[in-house]
Design a protein around this motif. Structure first.
Motif, PDB file in Angstrom:
ATOM      1  N   LYS A 138       7.986 -14.644   0.161  1.00  0.00           N
ATOM      2  CA  LYS A 138       7.311 -15.131  -1.041  1.00  0.00           C
ATOM      3  C   LYS A 138       6.011 -15.839  -0.671  1.00  0.00           C
ATOM      4  N   ALA A 139       5.020 -15.702  -1.532  1.00  0.00           N
ATOM      5  CA  ALA A 139       3.747 -16.375  -1.313  1.00  0.00           C
ATOM      6  C   ALA A 139       3.966 -17.881  -1.333  1.00  0.00           C
ATOM      7  N   ALA A 140       3.314 -18.585  -0.403  1.00  0.00           N
ATOM      8  CA  ALA A 140       3.441 -20.041  -0.320  1.00  0.00           C
ATOM      9  C   ALA A 140       2.109 -20.632   0.115  1.00  0.00           C
ATOM     10  N   ARG A 141       1.840 -21.832  -0.357  1.00  0.00           N
ATOM     11  CA  ARG A 141       0.631 -22.561   0.021  1.00  0.00           C
ATOM     12  C   ARG A 141       0.901 -23.329   1.310  1.00  0.00           C
ATOM     13  N   SER A 142       0.229 -22.948   2.374  1.00  0.00           N
ATOM     14  CA  SER A 142       0.477 -23.611   3.659  1.00  0.00           C
ATOM     15  C   SER A 142      -0.160 -24.990   3.734  1.00  0.00           C
TER      16      SER A 142
ATOM     17  N   SER B 257       2.965 -10.222  -1.197  1.00  0.00           N
ATOM     18  CA  SER B 257       4.312 -10.712  -1.520  1.00  0.00           C
ATOM     19  C   SER B 257       4.823 -10.089  -2.818  1.00  0.00           C
ATOM     20  N   HIS B 258       3.923  -9.828  -3.751  1.00  0.00           N
ATOM     21  CA  HIS B 258       4.326  -9.189  -5.008  1.00  0.00           C
ATOM     22  C   HIS B 258       4.585  -7.694  -4.810  1.00  0.00           C
ATOM     23  N   LEU B 259       3.700  -7.017  -4.078  1.00  0.00           N
ATOM     24  CA  LEU B 259       3.863  -5.580  -3.874  1.00  0.00           C
ATOM     25  C   LEU B 259       5.104  -5.249  -3.045  1.00  0.00           C
ATOM     26  N   GLU B 260       5.497  -6.146  -2.152  1.00  0.00           N
ATOM     27  CA  GLU B 260       6.678  -5.889  -1.314  1.00  0.00           C
ATOM     28  C   GLU B 260       7.976  -6.409  -1.932  1.00  0.00           C
ATOM     29  N   SER B 261       7.879  -7.086  -3.065  1.00  0.00           N
ATOM     30  CA  SER B 261       9.094  -7.623  -3.695  1.00  0.00           C
ATOM     31  C   SER B 261       9.867  -6.498  -4.381  1.00  0.00           C
ATOM     32  N   ASP B 262      11.094  -6.792  -4.728  1.00  0.00           N
ATOM     33  CA  ASP B 262      11.943  -5.807  -5.398  1.00  0.00           C
ATOM     34  C   ASP B 262      11.675  -5.728  -6.895  1.00  0.00           C
ATOM     35  N   THR B 263      10.825  -6.610  -7.401  1.00  0.00           N
ATOM     36  CA  THR B 263      10.549  -6.619  -8.834  1.00  0.00           C
ATOM     37  C   THR B 263       9.340  -5.736  -9.135  1.00  0.00           C
TER      38      THR B 263
END
Length: 180
Positions: free
Chosen positions: A72-76, A130-136
């Motif tokens: 998931k995308a996260a702010r480092s 993260s969105h393109l590789e997600s299952d949604t």
């Protein structure tokens, strides 16, 4: 590790509380002793030499520091390195092949002219990835892509070419019929 070689750690002040962290970064297990106050963005940049993760606002607003943590995308810049212990981290350095072949998302940004100065691009790409590789299933309408990009600010370009790049990458990354 084939991509984005990890550099040796930097010395720290002796009066700063330190803890050991162990995480996987771009497929490589990393163990370091770090300050309890060290941000994940600083850990990636200064401890590991992975400078593709940019720091912009340092308040989690601009999205330049976005990485993928556990898918998931996260702010480092809002995450302490100690919070990432035991986690799987991916940075922009993990995408291109060792021979320099770009990831389909990177290639789409290039082909569609979806970048200008490039400062925001790594964080934007990691967010989109993260969105393109997600299952949604994601909404590839203008409004849907803009919703995904809402946490990434770009001051150099309009977003239309970026939206085109997302659509192109989604098409190239989608499983082809019979290959699922």
């Amino acid at each position: 590790m084939a991509r984005g070689k990890i550099k040796p750690k930097l010395p720290q002040s002796s009066d700063d509380p330190r803890v050991s962290v162990k995480l996987t970064v771009n497929g490589e297990e990393v163990t370091r002793e770090v300050s309890v106050r060290m941000l994940l963005s600083d850990f990636l940049r200064h401890e590991l030499g992975l400078t593709g993760t940019h720091v912009g606002c340092e308040h989690g607003i601009c999205g330049a520091c976005t990485i993928v943590m556990d898918g998931k995308a996260a702010r480092s810049c809002l995450t302490f390195a100690v919070q990432a212990s035991g986690r799987e981290i991916r940075t922009i350095e993990s995408l291109a092949d060792p021979d320099g072949t770009l990831h389909p998302l990177q290639q789409a940004f290039q082909d569609c002219h979806g970048l200008q100065c490039g400062y925001c691009t790594p964080g934007m790409i990691m967010n989109i990835l993260s969105h393109l590789e997600s299952d949604t299933e994601i909404d590839l309408s203008d409004a849907g892509v803009r919703e995904i990009l809402a946490g990434n600010l770009c001051r150099c370009t309009g977003y239309q070419n970026i939206i085109s790049a997302v659509r192109r990458a989604a098409d190239h990354m989608a499983p082809k019929a019979g290959q699922e």
